[in-house]
Design an enzyme around this catalytic site. Sequence first.
Site, PDB file in Angstrom:
ATOM      1  N   PRO A   1       1.450 -27.489  -1.872  1.00 20.58           N
ATOM      2  CA  PRO A   1       2.336 -26.519  -1.216  1.00 20.58           C
ATOM      3  C   PRO A   1       1.873 -25.063  -1.272  1.00 20.58           C
ATOM      4  O   PRO A   1       2.511 -24.203  -0.681  1.00 20.58           O
ATOM      5  CB  PRO A   1       3.651 -26.680  -1.983  1.00 20.58           C
TER       6      PRO A   1
ATOM      7  N   ASP B   1       9.492 -22.091   0.708  1.00 18.30           N
ATOM      8  CA  ASP B   1      10.064 -20.758   0.932  1.00 18.30           C
ATOM      9  C   ASP B   1       9.238 -19.876   1.867  1.00 18.30           C
ATOM     10  O   ASP B   1       9.719 -18.851   2.320  1.00 18.30           O
ATOM     11  CB  ASP B   1      10.259 -20.022  -0.411  1.00 18.30           C
TER      12      ASP B   1
ATOM     13  N   ARG C   1       9.871 -12.993  -3.843  1.00 15.61           N
ATOM     14  CA  ARG C   1      10.861 -13.565  -2.924  1.00 15.61           C
ATOM     15  C   ARG C   1      12.068 -12.667  -2.728  1.00 15.61           C
ATOM     16  O   ARG C   1      12.150 -11.573  -3.268  1.00 15.61           O
ATOM     17  CB  ARG C   1      11.296 -14.922  -3.464  1.00 15.61           C
TER      18      ARG C   1
ATOM     19  N   TYR D   1       3.420 -20.152  -9.439  1.00 16.80           N
ATOM     20  CA  TYR D   1       2.786 -21.473  -9.456  1.00 16.80           C
ATOM     21  C   TYR D   1       1.721 -21.405 -10.541  1.00 16.80           C
ATOM     22  O   TYR D   1       0.877 -20.499 -10.520  1.00 16.80           O
ATOM     23  CB  TYR D   1       2.046 -21.739  -8.146  1.00 16.80           C
TER      24      TYR D   1
HETATM   25  P1  FAD Z   1      11.380 -33.371   3.542  1.00 16.25           P
HETATM   26  O1  FAD Z   1      11.667 -31.952   3.345  1.00 16.25           O
HETATM   27  O2  FAD Z   1      10.903 -34.157   2.389  1.00 16.25           O
HETATM   28  O3  FAD Z   1      12.720 -34.016   4.087  1.00 16.25           O
HETATM   29  C1  FAD Z   1      12.891 -35.411   4.165  1.00 16.25           C
HETATM   30  C2  FAD Z   1      14.370 -35.714   4.250  1.00 16.25           C
HETATM   31  O4  FAD Z   1      14.514 -37.115   4.465  1.00 16.25           O
HETATM   32  C3  FAD Z   1      15.105 -35.390   2.956  1.00 16.25           C
HETATM   33  O5  FAD Z   1      16.278 -34.686   3.264  1.00 16.25           O
HETATM   34  C4  FAD Z   1      15.412 -36.766   2.348  1.00 16.25           C
HETATM   35  O6  FAD Z   1      16.634 -36.791   1.647  1.00 16.25           O
HETATM   36  C5  FAD Z   1      15.470 -37.638   3.589  1.00 16.25           C
HETATM   37  N1  FAD Z   1      15.093 -39.043   3.325  1.00 16.25           N
HETATM   38  C6  FAD Z   1      14.028 -39.478   2.630  1.00 16.25           C
HETATM   39  N2  FAD Z   1      13.984 -40.814   2.663  1.00 16.25           N
HETATM   40  C7  FAD Z   1      15.025 -41.229   3.403  1.00 16.25           C
HETATM   41  C8  FAD Z   1      15.509 -42.497   3.805  1.00 16.25           C
HETATM   42  N3  FAD Z   1      14.891 -43.622   3.434  1.00 16.25           N
HETATM   43  N4  FAD Z   1      16.621 -42.535   4.566  1.00 16.25           N
HETATM   44  C9  FAD Z   1      17.263 -41.400   4.943  1.00 16.25           C
HETATM   45  N5  FAD Z   1      16.843 -40.181   4.577  1.00 16.25           N
HETATM   46  C10 FAD Z   1      15.741 -40.090   3.846  1.00 16.25           C
HETATM   47  N6  FAD Z   1       6.067 -25.733   2.733  1.00 16.25           N
HETATM   48  C11 FAD Z   1       5.941 -24.584   3.407  1.00 16.25           C
HETATM   49  O7  FAD Z   1       5.762 -24.607   4.631  1.00 16.25           O
HETATM   50  N7  FAD Z   1       6.022 -23.381   2.815  1.00 16.25           N
HETATM   51  C12 FAD Z   1       6.207 -23.283   1.468  1.00 16.25           C
HETATM   52  O8  FAD Z   1       6.288 -22.191   0.950  1.00 16.25           O
HETATM   53  C13 FAD Z   1       6.313 -24.478   0.715  1.00 16.25           C
HETATM   54  N8  FAD Z   1       6.519 -24.429  -0.603  1.00 16.25           N
HETATM   55  C14 FAD Z   1       6.719 -25.581  -1.289  1.00 16.25           C
HETATM   56  C15 FAD Z   1       6.953 -25.498  -2.626  1.00 16.25           C
HETATM   57  C16 FAD Z   1       7.157 -26.631  -3.362  1.00 16.25           C
HETATM   58  C17 FAD Z   1       7.363 -26.502  -4.823  1.00 16.25           C
HETATM   59  C18 FAD Z   1       7.167 -27.897  -2.731  1.00 16.25           C
HETATM   60  C19 FAD Z   1       7.416 -29.136  -3.553  1.00 16.25           C
HETATM   61  C20 FAD Z   1       6.937 -27.987  -1.378  1.00 16.25           C
HETATM   62  C21 FAD Z   1       6.687 -26.837  -0.652  1.00 16.25           C
HETATM   63  N9  FAD Z   1       6.431 -26.870   0.716  1.00 16.25           N
HETATM   64  C22 FAD Z   1       6.249 -25.720   1.403  1.00 16.25           C
HETATM   65  C23 FAD Z   1       6.356 -28.153   1.412  1.00 16.25           C
HETATM   66  C24 FAD Z   1       7.662 -28.489   2.129  1.00 16.25           C
HETATM   67  O9  FAD Z   1       8.749 -28.510   1.233  1.00 16.25           O
HETATM   68  C25 FAD Z   1       7.551 -29.833   2.816  1.00 16.25           C
HETATM   69  O10 FAD Z   1       6.321 -29.938   3.472  1.00 16.25           O
HETATM   70  C26 FAD Z   1       8.677 -29.966   3.835  1.00 16.25           C
HETATM   71  O11 FAD Z   1       9.924 -29.967   3.192  1.00 16.25           O
HETATM   72  C27 FAD Z   1       8.510 -31.231   4.644  1.00 16.25           C
HETATM   73  O12 FAD Z   1       9.595 -31.359   5.507  1.00 16.25           O
HETATM   74  P2  FAD Z   1      10.052 -32.776   6.021  1.00 16.25           P
HETATM   75  O13 FAD Z   1      11.302 -32.543   6.804  1.00 16.25           O
HETATM   76  O14 FAD Z   1       8.912 -33.459   6.681  1.00 16.25           O
HETATM   77  O15 FAD Z   1      10.350 -33.630   4.718  1.00 16.25           O
END
Ligand code: FAD
Length: 687
Positions: free
Chosen positions: A358, A47, A275, A283
Site C-alpha cells: 500500500p 488514505d 494526514r 509505515y
Molecule cells: P476492499 O477495500 O478490500 O473491499 C472489499 C469489500 O468486499 C469489503 O467491504 C468486504 O467486506 C467485502 N467482501 C469481501 N468478501 C466478500 C464476500 N465474500 N461477500 C460479500 N462481501 C465481501 N490504497 C490507496 O489507493 N491509497 C492508500 O493510501 C492506501 N493505503 C493503504 C493502507 C493500508 C494500511 C492498507 C492495508 C491498504 C491501503 N491501500 C491504499 C489499499 C486499499 O485499501 C485497497 O487497495 C482498496 O481498499 C481496494 O478496494 P476494493 O474495493 O477492491 O477492495
Amino acid sequence: MEPSKVDVLIVGAGPAGLMLSLWMAKLGIKTRVVDKRTGKIVSGQADGFQCRTLEIFDSFGIGQKVWQESNHMLEVSFWNPGEDGKIRRHHRGPNTQPNLSRFTESVLQQGRVESFLIDTIRASASPKHPLIEIERSVMPTTLSIDESCVNDEDAYPVEVTLRHLTEEEATPTQRLSNLQDGLYRSNLAEDDTEKLIANTSGVREEKVQAKYVVGCDGAHSWVRKTLGEGFEMKGESTDAIWGVLDIIPITDFPDIRSRCMIHSAEFGAMMVIPRENKLVRVYTQLKEVSTGTGRVDRSQITPELILQTARKILSPYTLDYHYIDWWTAYQIGQRVGDRFSKHNRIFLAGDAVHTHSPKAGQGMNVSMGDTYNLGWKLGLVCKKLLRPEVLDTYELERRQIARQLIAFDHKFSRLFSGRPATDGSGEGSSMSEFQEAFREAQLFITGVGIRYQPSLLVCKENDDTGDLGGGLQAETAPQSSAASTAGLATNCRPGTRFASQKVMAQSDARPWELQLQMPSDGRFRIVVFGGDISQAKQLATVNELGAWLQANLLSPAKSPRISLAPGPDPRGGSGSSQWMTDQDPSIVDVLLVHAASREQIELLQDLHPVYHPFDKKLGWDYGKVFVDGQTHHEGHGRAYERYGVDPARGAIVAVRPDGYIGLVTALQGEDGWKQLQAWFGGLLRSV
Ligand code: FAD
C-alpha cells in the site's frame, strides 16, 4: 421462492464496489450491492487520493468536498543515513510533479470518502433512477452461469445464492478491543468466508438471477475463487512485513508534516504520511517479525512494536503519542490475475484481481479506476445504447494498468525495503536511485499518465508506436480506423484523459476548468476547437459542422437519448435542472471552444443552434460555448497552446463518458466529420 431478477449484482462495497454503484445510480440501472460486513470502514485503511482520482470525484460533484477535508500533501523529503550513521535530510521537493493536474495528491480517511460516495449514490435516485442501497451483512454462497444464453442480451445467465448473515457473523473480530485494529482486513489475516459458508444451521438465503455480476470483494475474492481455473492470481510475496500506525505524534522530527521516505542505517525504512486532523501515518518495516516458517506470528505485532521500530529509525529524534486512531500490519507481495472477466457477464475489479503493497497509495485509486472504467460501459450496455462488444475493452484496458501497477510496486517496494548504500561496498540502494524511481513513476502514480491502447474505443493514431510507457507495449484489439491526426491537437492523444485547461464562458465571462463541463453522466463529448471564428471562413466551417452534427449524430433519429440523474453537479448549482424538461438529451454532447475575441462573437446570433440548444421550458443553453481568452480576474488560460491546437486550423476531439480521448480529427473538410461518425457508429447502436 422464485429467484428475483436484477441487471447488475455487485459483490463488495469497498472503494471499487461503491464507484461502480455510483455509475449504476447515475445511469439508472437496476442494481443490488451486497457486502458481508456490518458497516463501512470508520477509521484507518487507505488514505491517499491521487490527482486522477480527485478529477474523477470532481466529475461526480464530490471532488471539492474531498479536496476541502483532506490534507494536501505538497512536499516529499528523503532522509538517509549520513557518514556518522545518523539520518539526515538529503532532498526535499514537490510530492506531485507540478502542472500535471489541477489537484495534488491528498490524504483523507477511506471511510469519509466512502460516505461521500454513498451520499451521492442516494442523491442520484429519481423516478427514472432506482434507489441503490448498500445491503450489509449479505454474502453470496453459490454462483453459476448458464453458458447457453450468455450471448442473449435479454437473458439473466448468472444465478447467485445470497445469504443474510447474523450481526455476529458479519462483525470482524478486533484483537485489541480498545483500538481500531485493521489486522482483520490485512493480508496477514485468514479470510472467514469459507467458515461462514460452512455454517448451514438456521440460515436465511435467497436466489438472484443477474445479467451481470461484478466481484469487488477484495484480495480474498470469493467471486474470483469460484470462477476457478484460469482465474488464479499470479505473482509473489516477499518476506518483508510492514506495520502501520495512525497517531497524533509528539516529536521533534522537523519534517513530520511532510511526506518522508526515511532509510536508517540499521533499523530499516519508514514512511511518514501527514494526514487530516493532525493525524500522521507511519509505515515501518518490522524486521523483528519472522516469516521464516512461512506464516507470520500475528500475536507478535502490536502498536507498541511498531512505535518502538519507528523510534529506532527516527533516532536521534524522539517520537511519542497520546492518541492512536488505528493500526495494522501487512506482508508485501505483488499478484495480478490473468483474466478480468468471464463471458463479459462476470467481471472482477480492484483488489479482487490485483494486490500489492500500500505504500505508494495506489490500491484504492486503481481499484476505483477499474470500476470507473467498467461502470459506464456496463450501464450503457444494460440500457442497450452501447454495443456489447465494448465490454471487451474493460479487460484490455485495465489489465494493462494492473500489470504496470505490479511492475511499479515490485521495483518501488524493493528499493524501499532494501538496505541503503552507505558503507561504500556498492551494495544496497542509493538515495538518488530511489529518488529517481519515485520521480520517473510520477505520471503513473498520479493516474494522469494512463494511456489506454487502441481499440473500438480508442482510435489509433497514424504515428502511434504502441508504446504505453513503463516499457509496456499495447495489446492488440479490434480497432477503429487510423486517424490522420498529425499536428491537430498535439497534446490530446487518443487513450489519454482529456486534461483540464481554463477557458471562459462566452455568455457571462466566467472562467471554467473545461473538465467540469464533462460531468460523469454517461454522455460522450465532442469538443469542437473552432479556432479563430472571427474569420468569416472559419465561422462558416464551425456552423456547417454544427448543421452536419445535428443531421448526422444528434437528432433523435440518429442519437440515443439518456436520462440524467439528479444529485451534485460539478458545474455548481443544486444539481441538474433536467427534471424541468420532458426531453432526455442526446448521449452525445457538443462543446465549442473558440479562439476569437469574445467581443467579436454573439452566441445566439452568430452560432448554429447546436452550440446553444433550445428547450421550451429551459430556454437556450448558455453553457456550451467557451473562449480561450483573457478573463477579467483569472488571467488567460492559454488552452489552445496547452492542448496543442493551431487556431488557424482548429480540431475536433471526441471524449468518452469517462473523460478519456477516443478520437482526434480534423475540423476542416468532411473527412474528419465522417471519421467521427464512423467512430460513434462502431460504439453506439443507433448511429
Ligand atoms: P476492499 O477495500 O478490500 O473491499 C472489499 C469489500 O468486499 C469489503 O467491504 C468486504 O467486506 C467485502 N467482501 C469481501 N468478501 C466478500 C464476500 N465474500 N461477500 C460479500 N462481501 C465481501 N490504497 C490507496 O489507493 N491509497 C492508500 O493510501 C492506501 N493505503 C493503504 C493502507 C493500508 C494500511 C492498507 C492495508 C491498504 C491501503 N491501500 C491504499 C489499499 C486499499 O485499501 C485497497 O487497495 C482498496 O481498499 C481496494 O478496494 P476494493 O474495493 O477492491 O477492495
